[in-house]
Design a protein around this motif. Structure first.
Motif, PDB file in Angstrom:
ATOM      1  N   LYS A 151       0.256  -4.522  -1.327  1.00 25.07           N
ATOM      2  CA  LYS A 151       0.399  -3.206  -1.955  1.00 25.07           C
ATOM      3  C   LYS A 151       1.206  -3.400  -3.220  1.00 25.07           C
ATOM      4  CE  LYS A 151       2.747   0.520  -0.230  1.00 25.07           C
ATOM      5  NZ  LYS A 151       2.898   1.847   0.414  1.00 25.07           N
ATOM      6  N   ILE A 152       0.621  -3.026  -4.357  1.00 24.47           N
ATOM      7  CA  ILE A 152       1.246  -3.257  -5.655  1.00 24.47           C
ATOM      8  C   ILE A 152       1.804  -1.941  -6.174  1.00 24.47           C
ATOM      9  CG2 ILE A 152       0.874  -4.080  -8.004  1.00 24.47           C
ATOM     10  CD1 ILE A 152      -1.661  -5.524  -6.783  1.00 24.47           C
ATOM     11  N   LYS A 153       3.098  -1.917  -6.412  1.00 22.77           N
ATOM     12  CA  LYS A 153       3.746  -0.742  -6.981  1.00 22.77           C
ATOM     13  C   LYS A 153       3.459  -0.678  -8.479  1.00 22.77           C
ATOM     14  CE  LYS A 153       6.061   0.887  -3.358  1.00 22.77           C
ATOM     15  NZ  LYS A 153       5.929   2.277  -2.866  1.00 22.77           N
ATOM     16  N   LEU A 154       2.982   0.481  -8.946  1.00 18.63           N
ATOM     17  CA  LEU A 154       2.674   0.683 -10.350  1.00 18.63           C
ATOM     18  C   LEU A 154       3.421   1.910 -10.874  1.00 18.63           C
ATOM     19  CD1 LEU A 154      -1.184  -0.058 -10.324  1.00 18.63           C
ATOM     20  CD2 LEU A 154       0.680  -1.615 -10.939  1.00 18.63           C
ATOM     21  N   GLY A 155       3.162   2.260 -12.136  1.00 20.09           N
ATOM     22  CA  GLY A 155       3.841   3.390 -12.760  1.00 20.09           C
ATOM     23  C   GLY A 155       4.477   2.990 -14.069  1.00 20.09           C
ATOM     24  N   THR A 156       3.786   2.094 -14.813  1.00 18.49           N
ATOM     25  CA  THR A 156       4.286   1.603 -16.107  1.00 18.49           C
ATOM     26  C   THR A 156       3.250   1.925 -17.188  1.00 18.49           C
ATOM     27  OG1 THR A 156       3.217  -0.571 -16.059  1.00 18.49           O
ATOM     28  CG2 THR A 156       5.268  -0.337 -14.825  1.00 18.49           C
ATOM     29  N   GLU A 161      -3.005  -3.989 -16.789  1.00 15.90           N
ATOM     30  CA  GLU A 161      -2.694  -5.377 -17.151  1.00 15.90           C
ATOM     31  C   GLU A 161      -2.010  -6.096 -15.992  1.00 15.90           C
ATOM     32  OE1 GLU A 161       0.204  -7.709 -20.303  1.00 15.90           O
ATOM     33  OE2 GLU A 161      -0.527  -5.695 -20.835  1.00 15.90           O
ATOM     34  N   ILE A 162      -1.117  -5.389 -15.295  1.00 19.25           N
ATOM     35  CA  ILE A 162      -0.438  -5.975 -14.131  1.00 19.25           C
ATOM     36  C   ILE A 162      -1.451  -6.397 -13.077  1.00 19.25           C
ATOM     37  CG2 ILE A 162       1.059  -5.446 -12.163  1.00 19.25           C
ATOM     38  CD1 ILE A 162       2.706  -3.669 -14.066  1.00 19.25           C
ATOM     39  N   VAL A 163      -2.343  -5.486 -12.716  1.00 20.55           N
ATOM     40  CA  VAL A 163      -3.310  -5.774 -11.656  1.00 20.55           C
ATOM     41  C   VAL A 163      -4.259  -6.894 -12.078  1.00 20.55           C
ATOM     42  CG1 VAL A 163      -5.080  -4.814 -10.146  1.00 20.55           C
ATOM     43  CG2 VAL A 163      -3.127  -3.403 -10.809  1.00 20.55           C
ATOM     44  N   LYS A 164      -4.703  -6.875 -13.331  1.00 21.81           N
ATOM     45  CA  LYS A 164      -5.601  -7.929 -13.826  1.00 21.81           C
ATOM     46  C   LYS A 164      -4.936  -9.304 -13.733  1.00 21.81           C
ATOM     47  CE  LYS A 164      -8.181  -5.044 -17.112  1.00 21.81           C
ATOM     48  NZ  LYS A 164      -8.372  -4.683 -18.540  1.00 21.81           N
ATOM     49  N   GLU A 165      -3.667  -9.364 -14.093  1.00 21.46           N
ATOM     50  CA  GLU A 165      -2.965 -10.650 -14.060  1.00 21.46           C
ATOM     51  C   GLU A 165      -2.739 -11.121 -12.628  1.00 21.46           C
ATOM     52  OE1 GLU A 165      -1.603 -14.082 -15.442  1.00 21.46           O
ATOM     53  OE2 GLU A 165      -2.433 -12.481 -16.721  1.00 21.46           O
ATOM     54  N   LEU A 166      -2.340 -10.191 -11.736  1.00 21.30           N
ATOM     55  CA  LEU A 166      -2.124 -10.569 -10.340  1.00 21.30           C
ATOM     56  C   LEU A 166      -3.414 -11.043  -9.690  1.00 21.30           C
ATOM     57  CD1 LEU A 166       0.340  -7.826  -8.982  1.00 21.30           C
ATOM     58  CD2 LEU A 166       0.859 -10.009 -10.069  1.00 21.30           C
ATOM     59  N   ARG A 167      -4.524 -10.438 -10.078  1.00 19.06           N
ATOM     60  CA  ARG A 167      -5.810 -10.819  -9.500  1.00 19.06           C
ATOM     61  C   ARG A 167      -6.171 -12.276  -9.814  1.00 19.06           C
ATOM     62  NH1 ARG A 167      -7.571 -10.306  -5.429  1.00 19.06           N
ATOM     63  NH2 ARG A 167      -7.869  -8.070  -5.360  1.00 19.06           N
ATOM     64  N   LYS A 168      -5.667 -12.802 -10.889  1.00 20.84           N
ATOM     65  CA  LYS A 168      -5.949 -14.202 -11.254  1.00 20.84           C
ATOM     66  C   LYS A 168      -5.332 -15.189 -10.268  1.00 20.84           C
ATOM     67  CE  LYS A 168      -5.999 -13.219 -16.251  1.00 20.84           C
ATOM     68  NZ  LYS A 168      -5.298 -13.484 -17.552  1.00 20.84           N
ATOM     69  N   HIS A 169      -4.370 -14.718  -9.478  1.00 22.16           N
ATOM     70  CA  HIS A 169      -3.599 -15.623  -8.633  1.00 22.16           C
ATOM     71  C   HIS A 169      -3.889 -15.489  -7.134  1.00 22.16           C
ATOM     72  CE1 HIS A 169      -0.990 -16.887 -12.002  1.00 22.16           C
ATOM     73  NE2 HIS A 169      -1.214 -15.669 -12.437  1.00 22.16           N
ATOM     74  N   THR A 170      -4.767 -14.594  -6.753  1.00 20.98           N
ATOM     75  CA  THR A 170      -5.057 -14.402  -5.333  1.00 20.98           C
ATOM     76  C   THR A 170      -6.391 -13.710  -5.131  1.00 20.98           C
ATOM     77  OG1 THR A 170      -4.258 -13.426  -3.257  1.00 20.98           O
ATOM     78  CG2 THR A 170      -3.839 -12.181  -5.264  1.00 20.98           C
ATOM     79  N   ASP A 171      -7.013 -13.991  -3.980  1.00 21.57           N
ATOM     80  CA  ASP A 171      -8.233 -13.284  -3.571  1.00 21.57           C
ATOM     81  C   ASP A 171      -7.911 -12.202  -2.545  1.00 21.57           C
ATOM     82  OD1 ASP A 171      -9.930 -14.854  -5.158  1.00 21.57           O
ATOM     83  OD2 ASP A 171     -10.021 -16.427  -3.624  1.00 21.57           O
ATOM     84  N   LYS A 173      -6.771  -8.746  -0.664  1.00 17.08           N
ATOM     85  CA  LYS A 173      -7.085  -7.332  -0.886  1.00 17.08           C
ATOM     86  C   LYS A 173      -5.883  -6.666  -1.546  1.00 17.08           C
ATOM     87  CE  LYS A 173      -9.330  -5.470   2.460  1.00 17.08           C
ATOM     88  NZ  LYS A 173      -9.633  -4.924   3.815  1.00 17.08           N
ATOM     89  N   PHE A 174      -6.154  -5.778  -2.509  1.00 15.82           N
ATOM     90  CA  PHE A 174      -5.088  -5.035  -3.183  1.00 15.82           C
ATOM     91  C   PHE A 174      -5.134  -3.562  -2.786  1.00 15.82           C
ATOM     92  CE2 PHE A 174      -4.670  -7.835  -7.283  1.00 15.82           C
ATOM     93  CZ  PHE A 174      -4.006  -8.798  -6.539  1.00 15.82           C
ATOM     94  N   ARG A 175      -3.962  -2.972  -2.657  1.00  9.75           N
ATOM     95  CA  ARG A 175      -3.783  -1.527  -2.629  1.00  9.75           C
ATOM     96  C   ARG A 175      -2.777  -1.210  -3.723  1.00  9.75           C
ATOM     97  NH1 ARG A 175      -2.848  -1.563   3.961  1.00  9.75           N
ATOM     98  NH2 ARG A 175      -5.060  -1.905   4.504  1.00  9.75           N
ATOM     99  N   VAL A 176      -2.905  -0.074  -4.378  1.00  6.70           N
ATOM    100  CA  VAL A 176      -1.931   0.255  -5.417  1.00  6.70           C
ATOM    101  C   VAL A 176      -1.261   1.588  -5.105  1.00  6.70           C
ATOM    102  CG1 VAL A 176      -3.162  -1.063  -7.177  1.00  6.70           C
ATOM    103  CG2 VAL A 176      -3.577   1.379  -6.975  1.00  6.70           C
ATOM    104  N   ASP A 177       0.010   1.669  -5.457  1.00 10.25           N
ATOM    105  CA  ASP A 177       0.817   2.861  -5.198  1.00 10.25           C
ATOM    106  C   ASP A 177       1.520   3.250  -6.490  1.00 10.25           C
ATOM    107  OD1 ASP A 177       2.453   4.868  -4.292  1.00 10.25           O
ATOM    108  OD2 ASP A 177       3.532   3.644  -2.829  1.00 10.25           O
ATOM    109  N   ALA A 178       1.101   4.377  -7.070  1.00  4.45           N
ATOM    110  CA  ALA A 178       1.671   4.828  -8.340  1.00  4.45           C
ATOM    111  C   ALA A 178       2.925   5.670  -8.169  1.00  4.45           C
ATOM    112  CB  ALA A 178       0.633   5.629  -9.120  1.00  4.45           C
ATOM    113  N   ASN A 179       3.241   6.070  -6.922  1.00  6.07           N
ATOM    114  CA  ASN A 179       4.440   6.886  -6.668  1.00  6.07           C
ATOM    115  C   ASN A 179       4.562   8.053  -7.649  1.00  6.07           C
ATOM    116  OD1 ASN A 179       5.867   3.968  -5.552  1.00  6.07           O
ATOM    117  ND2 ASN A 179       6.080   5.814  -4.311  1.00  6.07           N
TER     118      ASN A 179
END
Length: 337
Positions: A151-156, A161-171, A173-179
């Protein structure tokens, strides 16, 4: 019934940052309820967003200590009704309700999931949360803790760009939380790209009270939307239907396992997916959440994994997400110190 209150300051492995705050430690209240040599444990963390401190919880619980200790405890639901009648905050009620459930299970010599008529043969895997940080630090956190779901915390200003970069390093599953950090038009745009990046769902994209924005977003979103700050208590479940695809229940916010069980039932009746989330809790709170696993679609119970040192034994989460349930009954909790 004997009551004991304990304060702990939980130290985190890394600074934990979401869209509205950062912290390196977490104050938490542990409640202990004892009958006939059996002790149940509950937990509630402090929370600046909801103006909850250890001291505020301690003060209101101590004010009714005598009534708690004289309460004729038969089962957790009746005790919960009593606590509600006393006007305690949901966080304080949660700490006592979790202890009551743990105690009840120990008195009945059964784990809670068994008392509730469920089996732990199958359950969802918890995500591991990556708090906001520099992209390099977020990558480091993923590499430090390999996991099947993040689960990736967002809100910037550079969320994609954050999610795209993190995706380069792992396969994984992602969930995102914008709070609550996005606007509707922004979220609609993000949805399309996030889906391509392997995101499973978006948690609380808009401000909790932006129902008009959620109506617009729900019509155009290409990813499921899960309510968090918009779904605090039981009455909110009905409200979320039609705006969200699922709800994330937090035990501290809704006032414990007793209302959470009713919220799960209601959400399923409305066709909503059900998730239970955690705060930055120790194994005391996480073990209570784990008893609900057979009833859930998703779970976020990584709080104790974020700590430098835990204060309790109970449910154990292995690196592949496998949950090892304790031999203890109730929630299975034992304090270490």
């Amino acid at each position: 019934m004997k009551l004991e209150l304990k304060k702990y300051v939980l130290e985190l492995k890394h600074t934990f940052t979401i869209s509205r705050e950062s912290h390196d430690t977490q104050d938490t209240l542990i409640t202990c309820l004892s009958i006939d040599g059996h002790t149940g444990y509950g937990e509630s963390t402090s929370n600046p967003y909801y103006k909850i401190t250890f001291e505020s919880m301690e003060k209101e619980i101590e004010a009714i200590r005598e009534e708690i200790e004289n309460f004729d405890f038969k089962e957790p639901e009746g005790f919960h009704d009593f606590l509600v009648s006393k006007g305690l905050s949901n966080f304080s009620i949660c700490a006592l309700d979790l202890a009551a459930h743990d105690l009840y299970g120990k008195l009945q010599a059964k784990p809670l999931y068994e008392i509730w008529g469920t089996s732990n043969d199958q359950y969802p895997i918890t995500n591991f949360t990556i708090g906001l940080d520099s992209i390099g630090k977020m990558v480091e956190k993923m590499e430090e803790q390999p996991w099947p779901i993040y689960k990736i915390k967002l809100g910037t200003d550079n969320d994609l760009e954050i999610v795209k970069e993190l995706r380069k390093h792992t396969d994984a599953k992602f969930r995102v939380d914008a709070n609550c950090a996005w606007e509707a038009s922004q979220a609609i745009q993000y949805c399309r790209e996030l889906k391509e990046l392997g995101v499973e769902f978006i948690e609380q994209p808009l401000h909790a009270e932006d129902w008009e924005g959620m109506k617009k977003l729900q019509k155009e979103a290409v990813l499921p939307l899960i309510a968090d700050e918009s779904c605090i208590v039981e009455e909110d479940v009905d409200k979320c239907a039609g705006y969200f695809d699922g709800i994330n229940i937090k035990l501290t916010k809704c006032a414990g396992l007793t209302p959470a069980l009713r919220m799960i039932k209601k959400a399923k009746e409305l066709g909503l997916k059900v998730m239970v989330g955690c705060m930055t809790e120790s194994t005391v709170g996480i073990s209570a959440i784990a008893q609900l696993l057979p009833q859930l679609d998703y779970v976020d119970m990584d709080g104790a994994l974020l700590l430098k040192n835990d204060i309790a034994e109970g449910v154990e989460i292995r690196e592949n997400g496998t949950v090892i349930f304790p031999e203890e009954n109730g929630s299975g909790v034992k304090l270490l110190k």
